[in-house]
Design an enzyme around this catalytic site. Structure first.
Site, PDB file in Angstrom:
ATOM      1  N   ARG A  61      32.355  42.635  43.097  1.00 53.57           N
ATOM      2  CA  ARG A  61      33.803  42.448  43.027  1.00 53.57           C
ATOM      3  C   ARG A  61      34.083  41.501  41.863  1.00 53.57           C
ATOM      4  O   ARG A  61      33.508  40.418  41.785  1.00 53.57           O
ATOM      5  CB  ARG A  61      34.295  41.825  44.323  1.00 53.57           C
ATOM      6  CG  ARG A  61      35.769  41.615  44.295  1.00 53.57           C
ATOM      7  CD  ARG A  61      36.276  41.046  45.575  1.00 53.57           C
ATOM      8  NE  ARG A  61      37.729  41.027  45.531  1.00 53.57           N
ATOM      9  CZ  ARG A  61      38.472  40.629  46.519  1.00 53.57           C
ATOM     10  NH1 ARG A  61      37.921  40.223  47.633  1.00 53.57           N
ATOM     11  NH2 ARG A  61      39.775  40.623  46.407  1.00 53.57           N
ATOM     12  N   ARG A  81      50.621  29.840  49.396  1.00 53.53           N
ATOM     13  CA  ARG A  81      51.245  30.040  48.080  1.00 53.53           C
ATOM     14  C   ARG A  81      52.740  30.299  48.243  1.00 53.53           C
ATOM     15  O   ARG A  81      53.143  31.018  49.159  1.00 53.53           O
ATOM     16  CB  ARG A  81      50.623  31.246  47.357  1.00 53.53           C
ATOM     17  CG  ARG A  81      49.202  31.036  46.902  1.00 53.53           C
ATOM     18  CD  ARG A  81      48.776  32.182  45.983  1.00 53.53           C
ATOM     19  NE  ARG A  81      47.344  32.162  45.755  1.00 53.53           N
ATOM     20  CZ  ARG A  81      46.512  33.122  46.130  1.00 53.53           C
ATOM     21  NH1 ARG A  81      46.962  34.212  46.736  1.00 53.53           N
ATOM     22  NH2 ARG A  81      45.236  33.027  45.873  1.00 53.53           N
ATOM     23  N   GLU A 132      37.375  46.329  51.737  1.00 58.50           N
ATOM     24  CA  GLU A 132      37.107  46.213  50.304  1.00 58.50           C
ATOM     25  C   GLU A 132      35.634  46.441  49.975  1.00 58.50           C
ATOM     26  O   GLU A 132      35.302  47.013  48.945  1.00 58.50           O
ATOM     27  CB  GLU A 132      37.591  44.857  49.794  1.00 58.50           C
ATOM     28  CG  GLU A 132      39.111  44.815  49.764  1.00 58.50           C
ATOM     29  CD  GLU A 132      39.696  43.441  49.550  1.00 58.50           C
ATOM     30  OE1 GLU A 132      40.091  43.143  48.430  1.00 58.50           O
ATOM     31  OE2 GLU A 132      39.780  42.662  50.516  1.00 58.50           O
ATOM     32  N   HIS A 141      44.324  42.235  44.374  1.00 62.64           N
ATOM     33  CA  HIS A 141      44.022  43.013  45.590  1.00 62.64           C
ATOM     34  C   HIS A 141      43.922  44.505  45.273  1.00 62.64           C
ATOM     35  O   HIS A 141      44.136  45.354  46.145  1.00 62.64           O
ATOM     36  CB  HIS A 141      45.121  42.869  46.675  1.00 62.64           C
ATOM     37  CG  HIS A 141      45.227  41.527  47.308  1.00 62.64           C
ATOM     38  ND1 HIS A 141      46.443  40.962  47.622  1.00 62.64           N
ATOM     39  CD2 HIS A 141      44.287  40.647  47.710  1.00 62.64           C
ATOM     40  CE1 HIS A 141      46.249  39.786  48.183  1.00 62.64           C
ATOM     41  NE2 HIS A 141      44.935  39.568  48.250  1.00 62.64           N
ATOM     42  N   GLY A 144      47.681  39.308  54.071  1.00 66.46           N
ATOM     43  CA  GLY A 144      46.636  38.431  54.592  1.00 66.46           C
ATOM     44  C   GLY A 144      46.991  37.021  54.192  1.00 66.46           C
ATOM     45  O   GLY A 144      48.154  36.735  53.893  1.00 66.46           O
ATOM     46  N   ASN A 145      46.007  36.142  54.156  1.00 66.75           N
ATOM     47  CA  ASN A 145      46.283  34.787  53.710  1.00 66.75           C
ATOM     48  C   ASN A 145      46.852  34.827  52.289  1.00 66.75           C
ATOM     49  O   ASN A 145      47.805  34.132  51.967  1.00 66.75           O
ATOM     50  CB  ASN A 145      44.985  33.983  53.803  1.00 66.75           C
ATOM     51  CG  ASN A 145      45.274  32.522  53.716  1.00 66.75           C
ATOM     52  OD1 ASN A 145      46.325  32.061  54.164  1.00 66.75           O
ATOM     53  ND2 ASN A 145      44.380  31.797  53.095  1.00 66.75           N
ATOM     54  N   ASN A 203      30.214  39.611  46.368  1.00 70.13           N
ATOM     55  CA  ASN A 203      31.519  39.032  46.047  1.00 70.13           C
ATOM     56  C   ASN A 203      31.331  37.530  45.848  1.00 70.13           C
ATOM     57  O   ASN A 203      31.155  36.791  46.811  1.00 70.13           O
ATOM     58  CB  ASN A 203      32.476  39.326  47.215  1.00 70.13           C
ATOM     59  CG  ASN A 203      33.874  38.771  46.983  1.00 70.13           C
ATOM     60  OD1 ASN A 203      34.159  38.148  45.963  1.00 70.13           O
ATOM     61  ND2 ASN A 203      34.743  38.993  47.956  1.00 70.13           N
ATOM     62  N   ASP A 212      48.136  29.868  59.377  1.00 69.67           N
ATOM     63  CA  ASP A 212      47.619  30.985  60.177  1.00 69.67           C
ATOM     64  C   ASP A 212      48.705  31.498  61.129  1.00 69.67           C
ATOM     65  O   ASP A 212      49.285  30.716  61.896  1.00 69.67           O
ATOM     66  CB  ASP A 212      46.388  30.519  60.965  1.00 69.67           C
ATOM     67  CG  ASP A 212      45.656  31.686  61.595  1.00 69.67           C
ATOM     68  OD1 ASP A 212      46.299  32.485  62.309  1.00 69.67           O
ATOM     69  OD2 ASP A 212      44.443  31.797  61.387  1.00 69.67           O
ATOM     70  N   ASN A 215      47.135  42.932  62.377  1.00 73.90           N
ATOM     71  CA  ASN A 215      47.131  42.282  63.695  1.00 73.90           C
ATOM     72  C   ASN A 215      48.465  41.749  64.201  1.00 73.90           C
ATOM     73  O   ASN A 215      48.653  41.641  65.408  1.00 73.90           O
ATOM     74  CB  ASN A 215      46.158  41.091  63.675  1.00 73.90           C
ATOM     75  CG  ASN A 215      44.729  41.540  63.471  1.00 73.90           C
ATOM     76  OD1 ASN A 215      44.167  42.238  64.301  1.00 73.90           O
ATOM     77  ND2 ASN A 215      44.144  41.176  62.342  1.00 73.90           N
TER      78      ASN A 215
HETATM   79  P1  AMP Z   1      42.984  37.972  55.600  1.00 66.41           P
HETATM   80  O1  AMP Z   1      43.255  37.022  54.460  1.00 66.41           O
HETATM   81  O2  AMP Z   1      43.362  39.391  55.286  1.00 66.41           O
HETATM   82  O3  AMP Z   1      41.631  37.824  56.195  1.00 66.41           O
HETATM   83  O4  AMP Z   1      44.003  37.528  56.767  1.00 66.41           O
HETATM   84  C1  AMP Z   1      43.863  36.301  57.435  1.00 66.41           C
HETATM   85  C2  AMP Z   1      45.152  35.973  58.175  1.00 66.41           C
HETATM   86  O5  AMP Z   1      45.483  37.009  59.118  1.00 66.41           O
HETATM   87  C3  AMP Z   1      45.050  34.723  59.055  1.00 66.41           C
HETATM   88  O6  AMP Z   1      45.284  33.549  58.312  1.00 66.41           O
HETATM   89  C4  AMP Z   1      46.169  34.968  60.043  1.00 66.41           C
HETATM   90  O7  AMP Z   1      47.388  34.486  59.498  1.00 66.41           O
HETATM   91  C5  AMP Z   1      46.254  36.479  60.183  1.00 66.41           C
HETATM   92  N1  AMP Z   1      45.721  36.975  61.463  1.00 66.41           N
HETATM   93  C6  AMP Z   1      44.448  37.281  61.769  1.00 66.41           C
HETATM   94  N2  AMP Z   1      44.345  37.692  63.070  1.00 66.41           N
HETATM   95  C7  AMP Z   1      45.595  37.649  63.584  1.00 66.41           C
HETATM   96  C8  AMP Z   1      46.170  37.954  64.857  1.00 66.41           C
HETATM   97  N3  AMP Z   1      45.435  38.401  65.871  1.00 66.41           N
HETATM   98  N4  AMP Z   1      47.510  37.771  65.022  1.00 66.41           N
HETATM   99  C9  AMP Z   1      48.279  37.318  63.995  1.00 66.41           C
HETATM  100  N5  AMP Z   1      47.794  37.025  62.766  1.00 66.41           N
HETATM  101  C10 AMP Z   1      46.481  37.187  62.559  1.00 66.41           C
END
Ligand code: AMP
Length: 398
Positions: A90, A240, A384, A179, A209-210, A7, A283, A335
């Site tokens: 990817r 975003r 992924e 995605h 996710g982010n 990737n 986050d 999460n």
């Molecule tokens: P991703 O882009 O799918 O890797 O998701 C990352 C985002 O998931 C992080 O910026 C957090 O906002 C959220 N995240 C990860 N772990 C947790 C957790 N234990 N509790 C709440 N949010 C989480």
């Protein structure tokens, strides 16, 4: 079969070596700062993480370092590179021409190249990774798995923007969605996990996710998705904005003396929950902690995010005239129990009931709805890399 999953970003390269028979990861890691100086993080499964600083002027040197690490006498997991049987890449954008994963040949490379206009940050990097693998492992099959492909089944009423046809015909301006590898993987897993009928099912996948997007998947095919021409459309994300009135661009540009490029940078990098929380964090762990300590802006960011997710889910129930299951995935979806609870509270009108005891679970497949809930709700971690590995094997063994 050993599959190397790659990737590439503009200055980075993530990889996993996966044994497709056991679906276990033998080693994984990442190259960072490609074109700047260079740093390889390599971790064999069950072994120590190693960090090596070394010059990586291009993706070719980065891939070479990954391959050297994989066959290293002490920490490698392969005796020779002959054991790598295929490479899965990817790729961000396949435009309208690519509707599924493809074994890479000249024609596929040409399409990826043509789509650099639509994915200017990712497609050129994806091509560099592909060319590097072809050069360093000649004769091995390379497969491209596209982020946009899964969404190509959307009907025109979902993907056309109501703007002059010329923009669509001449410049391919339309909704593409992203995605796709995750939406495809998680929708298939949802159907399997919940025992739904693949040919008669209505599923909504919330990849939170982010970057965040939602898709409506009817009978295994995507019928609508929230991201658009670019990943900026749709949900509120980490940084975003998601949907907004396009007139905001001109209005703020005039007030602040910005050009459109600067405004788009702000909408991509300085907006979302980060902006709503008054630049506290993108986050959700930080936002939840701040909210618990009385920070109102953090509370607003979480509320607005959840509200937008619920609105999209509602609109996709309408798009499919019903829904059998809703699945949460991605870092937040897997999460953040608080977000799941808030979203499902908005959806009570659908007869959805959440099992509170289940909601503290994370990082595994589980059912979040109660037995008498009218719609099933699940949490299914996305993967992924495994999805790319499976697609690669399917194509090279055909
Ligand atoms: P991703 O882009 O799918 O890797 O998701 C990352 C985002 O998931 C992080 O910026 C957090 O906002 C959220 N995240 C990860 N772990 C947790 C957790 N234990 N509790 C709440 N949010 C989480």
């Amino acid at each position: 079969m050993n599959v190397l999953v790659v990737n590439c970003g503009s200055s980075s390269l993530k990889f996993q070596l996966i044994n497709s028979d056991t679906e276990e990861v033998a080693a994984k890691g990442l190259c960072e700062r490609i074109g700047i100086d260079g740093r390889l993080v390599y971790q064999p499964t069950g072994g120590e993480k190693e960090v090596t600083e070394a010059p990586m002027p291009t993706h070719t040197e980065a891939i070479q370092m990954v391959l050297d690490a994989l066959v290293n006498e002490k920490t490698g997991v392969l005796k020779s590179l002959d054991e790598v049987e295929a490479i899965g890449h990817r790729v961000l954008h396949g435009g309208s021409k690519i509707t599924e994963s493809r074994v890479i040949n000249d024609e596929v490379i040409e399409v990826i190249d043509e789509c650099c206009d639509l994915g200017p940050l990712h497609n050129p990097a994806n091509l560099m990774g592909i060319r590097a693998c072809m050069k360093l492992m000649p004769g091995k099959p390379n497969v491209a798995v596209f982020d946009t492909a899964f969404h190509q089944t959307m009907p025109p009423k979902a993907y056309r923007y109501a703007i002059p046809t010329k923009f669509y015909k001449d410049y391919a301006v339309r909704k593409y969605g992203f995605h796709g590898t995750s939406h495809s993987f998680v929708s298939k897993e949802t159907i399997k996990y919940l025992g739904l009928d693949a040919d008669n099912s209505k599923v909504i996948i919330a990849h939170l996710g982010n970057g965040a997007s939602i898709s409506a998947v009817q009978n295994g095919k995507c019928v609508d998705t929230s991201m658009g021409l670019t990943p900026l459309e749709g949900l509120i994300m980490g940084t975003r904005s998601g949907d907004l009135d396009p007139a905001v661009l001109e209005f703020v540009c005039k007030k602040e003396g910005f050009d459109v490029k600067e405004m788009l940078r702000i909408l991509n990098k300085e907006s979302g929950v980060y902006a709503l929380s008054d630049n506290l964090s993108s986050d959700f762990r930080d936002l939840e902690e701040a909210m618990d300590n009385g920070n109102e802006a953090a509370g607003l960011a979480i509320d607005a995010f959840s509200y937008r997710v619920a609105k999209y889910i509602g609109s996709y129930v309408a798009a499919m005239n019903g829904v059998d299951a809703i699945t949460f995935t991605g870092g937040i979806g897997e999460n953040a129990g608080l977000v799941r609870k808030k979203v499902l509270e908005y959806l009570g009108y659908l007869g959805i009931k959440m099992d509170e005891a289940q909601n503290s679970k994370r990082g595994e497949n589980f059912i979040l709805s109660t037995a008498d809930s009218k719609v099933k709700v699940a949490v299914i971690p996305t993967n992924e890399e495994l999805a790319i590995c499976r697609e690669t094997v399917e194509l090279v063994t055909k």
